[in-house]
Design a protein around this motif. Structure first.
Motif, short mmCIF file in Angstrom:
data_model
loop_
_atom_site.label_atom_id
_atom_site.label_comp_id
_atom_site.label_asym_id
_atom_site.label_seq_id
_atom_site.Cartn_x
_atom_site.Cartn_y
_atom_site.Cartn_z
N TYR A 138 -2.26 47.46 2.22
CA TYR A 138 -2.20 48.91 2.30
C TYR A 138 -0.90 49.36 2.94
N LEU A 139 -0.51 48.68 4.02
CA LEU A 139 0.75 49.03 4.67
C LEU A 139 1.93 48.70 3.77
N GLY A 140 1.91 47.53 3.14
CA GLY A 140 2.99 47.15 2.24
C GLY A 140 3.16 48.14 1.10
N LEU A 141 2.05 48.53 0.48
CA LEU A 141 2.12 49.48 -0.62
C LEU A 141 2.56 50.85 -0.13
N ALA A 142 2.09 51.26 1.05
CA ALA A 142 2.52 52.53 1.62
C ALA A 142 4.03 52.55 1.81
N LEU A 143 4.58 51.45 2.32
CA LEU A 143 6.03 51.39 2.53
C LEU A 143 6.81 51.45 1.21
N VAL A 144 6.30 50.75 0.20
CA VAL A 144 6.96 50.79 -1.12
C VAL A 144 6.94 52.21 -1.67
N LEU A 145 5.78 52.85 -1.62
CA LEU A 145 5.66 54.21 -2.16
C LEU A 145 6.44 55.21 -1.33
N ASP A 146 6.47 55.02 -0.02
CA ASP A 146 7.25 55.86 0.87
C ASP A 146 8.72 55.79 0.48
N THR A 147 9.19 54.59 0.20
CA THR A 147 10.58 54.39 -0.22
C THR A 147 10.87 55.13 -1.53
N ARG A 148 9.90 55.13 -2.42
CA ARG A 148 10.04 55.80 -3.71
C ARG A 148 9.89 57.31 -3.63
N GLY A 149 9.42 57.81 -2.50
CA GLY A 149 9.24 59.24 -2.34
C GLY A 149 7.85 59.74 -2.74
#
Length: 143
Positions: A97-108
């Motif tokens: 969940y944290l990993g995916l959040a960081l990826v999506l956060d990076t993508r905006g």
């Protein structure tokens, strides 16, 4: 044990021997991938993880570990797919969940990232050192 004491060369040989005996022993492929990644050989690390994934497609933790390698080498779309699969297989395992959040956060993709940070905090253990990162990102995204 060889890895724990820092004897990487012997650990690699032992893992190779395990694969000689049982080529389908996917944990050996994943461990070899980690060794290769630590030594800077990302292409071999990715190949080892791809082999492990082929042998154990229902292992959610393995999907998470593979996603981390993909993220380390900048393959964020592939990392996102693996993280989503890890969550699908192991919905109570917090780290994806944290990993995916960081990826999506990076993508905006702020709304989905915010939801995933919160879901991570609901699932993780109290002493996880990454809690502060998730809390900081939530604070920033909710301003």
């Amino acid at each position: 044990l060889r890895l724990l004491i820092g004897d990487t060369a012997t650990a690699r040989a032992d893992l190779g021997q395990a694969l000689t005996e049982t080529l389908a022993f996917y944990p050996a492929h994943a461990e070899l991938g980690d060794i290769d990644l630590a030594q800077g050989d990302t292409s071999t690390a990715l190949a080892e993880y791809a082999q492990a994934m082929e042998l154990a497609p229902q292992d959610g933790v393995l999907h998470y570990r593979y996603a981390r390698v993909l993220g380390d080498v900048g393959q964020l779309p592939a990392a996102e797919r693996e993280l989503r699969r890890a969550i699908e297989i192991e919905p109570f395992f917090a780290p994806p969940y944290l990993g995916l959040a960081l990826v999506l956060d990076t993508r905006g993709a702020r709304a989905e990232a915010l939801s995933l940070y919160r879901r991570y905090l609901e699932r993780t253990y109290r002493d996880d050192p990454r809690i502060e990162l998730a809390q900081q990102r939530i604070a920033l995204l909710t301003r």
